[in-house]
Scaffold this active site. Structure first.
Site, PDB file in Angstrom:
ATOM      1  N   SER A 183       0.796  -1.240   0.000  1.00  7.59           N
ATOM      2  CA  SER A 183       0.000   0.000   0.000  1.00  7.59           C
ATOM      3  C   SER A 183       0.823   1.281   0.000  1.00  7.59           C
ATOM      4  CB  SER A 183      -0.934   0.014   1.204  1.00  7.59           C
ATOM      5  OG  SER A 183      -2.120  -0.630   0.868  1.00  7.59           O
ATOM      6  N   VAL A 223       1.079  -3.998   3.560  1.00 15.68           N
ATOM      7  CA  VAL A 223       1.030  -5.337   4.156  1.00 15.68           C
ATOM      8  C   VAL A 223       2.294  -6.165   3.884  1.00 15.68           C
ATOM      9  CG1 VAL A 223      -1.490  -5.512   4.321  1.00 15.68           C
ATOM     10  CG2 VAL A 223      -0.332  -6.319   2.249  1.00 15.68           C
ATOM     11  N   TYR A 261      -4.618   3.344   7.553  1.00 14.15           N
ATOM     12  CA  TYR A 261      -5.975   2.778   7.455  1.00 14.15           C
ATOM     13  C   TYR A 261      -6.814   3.176   8.676  1.00 14.15           C
ATOM     14  CZ  TYR A 261      -2.733  -0.274   4.972  1.00 14.15           C
ATOM     15  OH  TYR A 261      -1.712  -0.758   4.238  1.00 14.15           O
ATOM     16  N   LYS A 266       0.482   3.397  -2.926  1.00 16.35           N
ATOM     17  CA  LYS A 266      -0.684   4.276  -3.131  1.00 16.35           C
ATOM     18  C   LYS A 266      -0.276   5.748  -3.099  1.00 16.35           C
ATOM     19  CE  LYS A 266      -4.214   1.051  -1.396  1.00 16.35           C
ATOM     20  NZ  LYS A 266      -3.772  -0.249  -0.945  1.00 16.35           N
ATOM     21  N   TYR A 288      -2.517  -1.770 -10.490  1.00 20.32           N
ATOM     22  CA  TYR A 288      -2.531  -1.740  -9.028  1.00 20.32           C
ATOM     23  C   TYR A 288      -1.734  -2.915  -8.440  1.00 20.32           C
ATOM     24  CZ  TYR A 288      -4.239  -2.346  -4.287  1.00 20.32           C
ATOM     25  OH  TYR A 288      -4.300  -2.543  -2.935  1.00 20.32           O
TER      26      TYR A 288
HETATM   27  N1  GLN Z   1      -1.838  -5.556  -2.418  1.00 18.95           N
HETATM   28  C1  GLN Z   1      -2.520  -5.416  -1.164  1.00 18.95           C
HETATM   29  C2  GLN Z   1      -4.000  -5.587  -1.364  1.00 18.95           C
HETATM   30  O1  GLN Z   1      -4.503  -5.242  -2.390  1.00 18.95           O
HETATM   31  C3  GLN Z   1      -2.195  -4.087  -0.584  1.00 18.95           C
HETATM   32  C4  GLN Z   1      -2.896  -3.818   0.706  1.00 18.95           C
HETATM   33  C5  GLN Z   1      -2.055  -3.156   1.751  1.00 18.95           C
HETATM   34  O2  GLN Z   1      -0.832  -3.044   1.707  1.00 18.95           O
HETATM   35  N2  GLN Z   1      -2.736  -2.735   2.787  1.00 18.95           N
HETATM   36  O3  GLN Z   1      -4.704  -6.063  -0.517  1.00 18.95           O
END
Ligand code: GLN
Length: 311
Positions: free
Chosen positions: A63, A258, A240, A66, A188
Site C-alpha cells: 500500500s 502489508v 488505514y 498508493k 494496481y
Molecule cells: N496488495 C494489497 C492488497 O490489495 C495491498 C494492501 C495493503 O498493503 N494494505 O490487498
C-alpha cells in the site's frame, strides 16, 4: 544526540514486542516472509543516514505504492481531476473494505484505501501511463535505478485479488474508472509488488519531508503542493483504520503496506522507514510501528511534541 544509538535501541525495543505479528496470509507469497525480520533506516535532509537490523532486505511496497500512484496522477492529471474521482476523507473501515462504495458513494473516500488506489490506477492507465512509467517514478523518488518488480508476489496478488476485482467491477459499473476494471487492477497489483528496502523508502520519505526538492542536488522532483496533499492524506488515512491511533502515539505522516513496511516523514528534516513482515489485525506492521513509536518518543518527533525535536 547519538541517533545511531537511539535507532539501535528502537530496533531492540521493537524486537521484544512483535511476537504476535503474522505475515499477510491472504497473499500466499507474502505469507512465506519471516515475521521476525526487522530493519530500519533514517535518511536525513542534511545528508546523514542511519541504518539498523535488516534494513537492506527487500520487501514489496504494497500500500505504500498508493502514495506514488497518487503523486503521479496529481502531477500528470491535476488536482481537480484526481479529486473528482476520489475523496480526501478517512473511512474508519479496513483498507480492503467494499462497503462504502455501495452504501455511501461510488467514488472511493480517499486514495489510500484499495478502492481509491484502483480508481487512481485507472486514471493513469486511461491517460496512457504504463507500469514502466510507474516503475521509473519509483526509481526516481527512491533514488535507486535497480528497483524492480517482484514477479512472484505480483502473480500471487493476481491470484488472490478477487476482492480488489469486485471493487473495480463495481466502480466500472458506476462509471468511476477511466479504463477496464481488469486493466486498473493489473497496474494496481504490479504497483503493490515492487521490491524496495528501508533505505529506498527513507529516501523517498525524505524527499516528501523536504517538500519535493532533492536535498543533495537541489533539484525539484515533486511539486510542493503535491507533497502537501500526500503528507496530509498520510496523516488522516495512511495507517488505514489505525490512523488516529498512530497520529496520537507516533505523530508523523506515515504510510504502511502489508509487506511489512511503514514510511514516515519528519518535516524538513528526515525520512524514516521501518520494516517487519509481522502484521497486526489491521494490516500494519507491529515491529515497524514500535520502531517508529520509540524514535518518536526518544527524539521528540511528534508533530505536537512540547519538547524540542532532537534531530
Ligand atoms: N496488495 C494489497 C492488497 O490489495 C495491498 C494492501 C495493503 O498493503 N494494505 O490487498
Amino acid at each position: 544526540m547519538d541517533i545511531q544509538n537511539v535507532l539501535n535501541d528502537a530496533v531492540k525495543y521493537a524486537a521484544e514486542r512483535m511476537e504476535d505479528g503474522k505475515s499477510a496470509a491472504y497473499i500466499p507469497e507474502l505469507a512465506k516472509e519471516d515475521p521476525r525480520r526487522l530493519g530500519a533506516c533514517i535518511s536525513m535532509v542534511d545528508g546523514r543516514s542511519f541504518t539498523a537490523g535488516d534494513w537492506d532486505h527487500d520487501f514489496t511496497m504494497q500500500s505504500i505504492s498508493k502514495t506514488i500512484t497518487l503523486i503521479m496522477a496529481l502531477e500528470k492529471l491535476g488536482e481537480e481531476y484526481v479529486f473528482s474521482k476520489v475523496g480526501v476523507e478517512p473511512t474508519g473501515d479496513s483498507f480492503n473494505s467494499i462497503v462504502k462504495l455501495e452504501t455511501r458513494t461510488p467514488h472511493p473516500l480517499n486514495p489510500m484505501i484499495n478502492a481509491g488506489a484502483i480508481a487512481i490506477s485507472s486514471c493513469l492507465t486511461g491517460a496512457g501511463y504504463s507500469f514502466e512509467d510507474y516503475l521509473n517514478t519509483v526509481r526516481q523518488l527512491c533514488g535507486r535505478s535497480t528497483i524492480t518488480l517482484n514477479e512472484n508476489v505480483y502473480l500471487s496478488e493476481q491470484k488472490a485479488g478477487n476482492r480488489n476485482r469486485a471493487m473495480a467491477y463495481l466502480m466500472e459499473n458506476d462509471n468511476v474508472l477511466d479504463c477496464a476494471a481488469e486493466e486498473a487492477c493489473d497496474l494496481y497489483f504490479k504497483a503493490c509488488s515492487v521490491n524496495v528496502n528501508t533505505r529506498d523508502l527513507a529516501r523517498y520519505a525524505r524527499l516528501l519531508a523536504n517538500n519535493g526538492t532533492d536535498p543533495e542536488t537541489g533539484r525539484r522532483i515533486i511539486d510542493s503542493r503535491m507533497t502537501c496533499i500526500v503528507k496530509t492524506l498520510m496523516i488522516t488515512c495512511g495507517m488505514y483504520d489505525a490512523s488516529g491511533y498512530f497520529a496520537l502515539n507516533v505523530g508523523l505522516p506515515a504510510k504502511s503496506g502489508v509487506g511489512g513496511g511503514i514510511m514516515a516523514t519528519l518535516e524538513k528534516k528526515a525520512g524514516l522507514a521501518a520494516y517487519s513482515p509481522g502484521l497486526d489485525a489491521k494490516g500494519n506492521s507491529i515491529g515497524a510501528y514500535y520502531v517508529l513509536q520509540y524514535l518518536s518518543e526518544k527524539l521528540s518527533l511528534h508533530y505536537f511534541s512540547a519538547e524540542e525535536c532532537l534531530i
